[in-house]
Scaffold this active site. Structure first.
Site, mmCIF file in Angstrom:
data_model
loop_
_atom_site.group_PDB
_atom_site.id
_atom_site.type_symbol
_atom_site.label_atom_id
_atom_site.label_comp_id
_atom_site.label_asym_id
_atom_site.label_seq_id
_atom_site.Cartn_x
_atom_site.Cartn_y
_atom_site.Cartn_z
ATOM 1 N N LYS A 1 97.265 21.655 28.585
ATOM 2 C CA LYS A 1 98.109 21.591 27.393
ATOM 3 C C LYS A 1 99.558 21.895 27.749
ATOM 4 O O LYS A 1 100.476 21.228 27.276
ATOM 5 C CB LYS A 1 97.609 22.560 26.324
ATOM 6 C CG LYS A 1 96.316 22.134 25.700
ATOM 7 C CD LYS A 1 95.844 23.142 24.682
ATOM 8 C CE LYS A 1 94.469 22.752 24.166
ATOM 9 N NZ LYS A 1 93.909 23.743 23.281
ATOM 10 N N ARG A 5 92.999 13.915 23.626
ATOM 11 C CA ARG A 5 94.147 14.370 22.837
ATOM 12 C C ARG A 5 95.445 14.017 23.532
ATOM 13 O O ARG A 5 95.542 14.055 24.753
ATOM 14 C CB ARG A 5 94.079 15.884 22.619
ATOM 15 C CG ARG A 5 92.943 16.275 21.703
ATOM 16 C CD ARG A 5 92.864 17.755 21.576
ATOM 17 N NE ARG A 5 92.281 18.294 22.802
ATOM 18 C CZ ARG A 5 91.912 19.547 22.952
ATOM 19 N NH1 ARG A 5 92.086 20.400 21.979
ATOM 20 N NH2 ARG A 5 91.386 19.960 24.079
ATOM 21 N N THR A 35 97.303 29.451 24.209
ATOM 22 C CA THR A 35 96.255 28.705 24.900
ATOM 23 C C THR A 35 96.045 29.287 26.290
ATOM 24 O O THR A 35 96.912 29.972 26.815
ATOM 25 C CB THR A 35 96.615 27.215 25.018
ATOM 26 O OG1 THR A 35 95.494 26.507 25.579
ATOM 27 C CG2 THR A 35 97.819 26.996 25.904
ATOM 28 N N ASP A 93 88.691 14.503 27.079
ATOM 29 C CA ASP A 93 89.727 15.069 26.215
ATOM 30 C C ASP A 93 90.789 14.005 25.994
ATOM 31 O O ASP A 93 91.655 13.801 26.835
ATOM 32 C CB ASP A 93 90.347 16.320 26.847
ATOM 33 C CG ASP A 93 91.292 17.040 25.897
ATOM 34 O OD1 ASP A 93 91.570 16.518 24.788
ATOM 35 O OD2 ASP A 93 91.758 18.112 26.262
#
Length: 64
Positions: A48, A22, A43, A20
């Protein structure tokens, strides 16, 4: 690669990326520019939440 049945994280690794990759710094910059100081995040990913909090965004709650 998802068309070959790989999960996204497996496909990313095959391409040489992390599972991941991001980053949320741009999101935090945009929220600050909009003078948004606190958000409720849609989420169920604790990563996150952690990334946005580390970028200085207050998370007032989450909802999966």
């Amino acid at each position: 690669m998802p068309e070959h049945g790989d999960h996204d994280s497996e496909a990313y690794r095959r391409l040489g990326y992390t599972a991941d990759a991001r980053q949320y710094t741009r999101v935090a910059e945009i929220l600050r520019d909009l003078e948004v100081h606190s958000i409720r995040l849609l989420t169920n990913s604790p990563q996150k939440v952690e990334h946005l909090q580390a970028a200085g965004i207050h998370i007032s709650g989450t909802h999966p």
